[in-house]
Design a protein around this motif. Structure first.
Motif, PDB file in Angstrom:
ATOM      1  N   PRO A 137      -7.478 -24.702  41.883  1.00 23.79           N
ATOM      2  CA  PRO A 137      -6.241 -24.142  41.352  1.00 23.79           C
ATOM      3  C   PRO A 137      -6.498 -22.945  40.430  1.00 23.79           C
ATOM      4  O   PRO A 137      -7.483 -22.916  39.692  1.00 23.79           O
ATOM      5  N   ILE A 138      -5.612 -21.979  40.541  1.00 24.11           N
ATOM      6  CA  ILE A 138      -5.593 -20.826  39.642  1.00 24.11           C
ATOM      7  C   ILE A 138      -4.239 -20.909  38.942  1.00 24.11           C
ATOM      8  O   ILE A 138      -3.199 -20.717  39.563  1.00 24.11           O
ATOM      9  N   ASN A 139      -4.255 -21.254  37.677  1.00 23.14           N
ATOM     10  CA  ASN A 139      -3.014 -21.541  36.968  1.00 23.14           C
ATOM     11  C   ASN A 139      -2.164 -20.319  36.678  1.00 23.14           C
ATOM     12  O   ASN A 139      -0.941 -20.407  36.699  1.00 23.14           O
ATOM     13  N   TYR A 140      -2.793 -19.169  36.413  1.00 25.05           N
ATOM     14  CA  TYR A 140      -2.016 -18.034  35.930  1.00 25.05           C
ATOM     15  C   TYR A 140      -2.704 -16.730  36.305  1.00 25.05           C
ATOM     16  O   TYR A 140      -3.908 -16.576  36.084  1.00 25.05           O
ATOM     17  N   VAL A 141      -1.959 -15.801  36.894  1.00 23.17           N
ATOM     18  CA  VAL A 141      -2.440 -14.465  37.205  1.00 23.17           C
ATOM     19  C   VAL A 141      -1.440 -13.481  36.604  1.00 23.17           C
ATOM     20  O   VAL A 141      -0.226 -13.666  36.731  1.00 23.17           O
ATOM     21  N   LYS A 142      -1.962 -12.442  35.974  1.00 23.58           N
ATOM     22  CA  LYS A 142      -1.107 -11.471  35.278  1.00 23.58           C
ATOM     23  C   LYS A 142      -1.556 -10.057  35.625  1.00 23.58           C
ATOM     24  O   LYS A 142      -2.756  -9.786  35.687  1.00 23.58           O
ATOM     25  N   THR A 143      -0.591  -9.163  35.861  1.00 27.04           N
ATOM     26  CA  THR A 143      -0.898  -7.745  36.057  1.00 27.04           C
ATOM     27  C   THR A 143      -0.172  -6.940  34.992  1.00 27.04           C
ATOM     28  O   THR A 143       0.936  -7.293  34.581  1.00 27.04           O
ATOM     29  N   THR A 144      -0.798  -5.854  34.570  1.00 24.51           N
ATOM     30  CA  THR A 144      -0.154  -4.959  33.606  1.00 24.51           C
ATOM     31  C   THR A 144      -0.285  -3.497  34.012  1.00 24.51           C
ATOM     32  O   THR A 144       0.605  -2.718  33.749  1.00 24.51           O
ATOM     33  N   MET A 145      -1.385  -3.125  34.655  1.00 26.10           N
ATOM     34  CA  MET A 145      -1.626  -1.724  34.983  1.00 26.10           C
ATOM     35  C   MET A 145      -0.825  -1.307  36.215  1.00 26.10           C
ATOM     36  O   MET A 145      -0.687  -2.075  37.162  1.00 26.10           O
ATOM     37  N   LYS A 146      -0.326  -0.091  36.183  1.00 22.53           N
ATOM     38  CA  LYS A 146       0.482   0.443  37.272  1.00 22.53           C
ATOM     39  C   LYS A 146      -0.270   0.372  38.594  1.00 22.53           C
ATOM     40  O   LYS A 146      -1.419   0.799  38.696  1.00 22.53           O
ATOM     41  N   GLY A 147       0.358  -0.206  39.598  1.00 23.60           N
ATOM     42  CA  GLY A 147      -0.207  -0.316  40.936  1.00 23.60           C
ATOM     43  C   GLY A 147      -0.908  -1.637  41.200  1.00 23.60           C
ATOM     44  O   GLY A 147      -1.017  -2.055  42.350  1.00 23.60           O
ATOM     45  N   THR A 148      -1.396  -2.299  40.146  1.00 21.69           N
ATOM     46  CA  THR A 148      -2.117  -3.552  40.368  1.00 21.69           C
ATOM     47  C   THR A 148      -1.198  -4.661  40.850  1.00 21.69           C
ATOM     48  O   THR A 148      -1.648  -5.574  41.541  1.00 21.69           O
TER      49      THR A 148
END
Length: 159
Positions: free
Chosen positions: A61-72
């Motif tokens: 399991p991967i509990n949490y994925v977050k993106t912040t940079m434009k395009g990611t």
């Protein structure tokens, strides 16, 4: 979430494509990798499946994925949907910072592609839990006569 608290709750891995970073253990069980998420692997760039291999996290399991940079955000979604490991089955929550162009005729194809990627989240069992425009990025669309934004924070969950 504070990285010290994150480390107490299990193992956490962060990717940052910024060149001033190098591999590091930030705190207990929290690691930083100077890698860029990409659609094709190359020097310093990994696909989601390659990153899962690096961490030996296949079928975990991967509990949490977050993106912040434009395009990611769009790269993450393409990787999630094309993952040979069907990573979407293992990622429980995704926070996407969406970067969108102004809603003009010039960007209709781009916006249509972005919309289809977001629909893909629903197709793969995710539900929109939270969405808000980022303050300072809103404008009144001339044809729709409504307020829209060029950046949104969204949170998606999969049960």
């Amino acid at each position: 979430m504070n990285s010290n608290i994150m480390g107490e709750r299990g193992c956490h891995h962060m990717m940052a494509a910024l060149t001033e970073y190098s591999y590091a253990q930030v705190t207990k069980n929290v690691y930083l990798y100077p890698l860029e998420l990409a659609n094709v692997s190359a020097l310093g760039s990994y696909t989601l499946d390659n990153f899962i291999n690096l961490l030996t996290h296949k079928d975990k399991p991967i509990n949490y994925v977050k993106t912040t940079m434009k395009g990611t955000e769009w790269t993450l979604l393409r990787n999630l949907f094309t993952s040979g490991y069907q990573a979407y089955k293992h990622v429980k929550q995704i926070r996407l910072l969406l970067h969108l162009p102004m809603a003009t005729d010039e960007y209709l194809t781009y916006l249509d592609d972005a919309y289809r990627l977001l629909l893909g989240l629903e197709y793969y069992g995710y539900h929109l839990l939270y969405s808000r425009p980022i303050p300072g990025t809103t404008y009144v669309h001339y044809n729709l006569d409504r307020v829209v934004a060029t950046k949104y924070e969204t949170v998606w969950i999969r049960h």
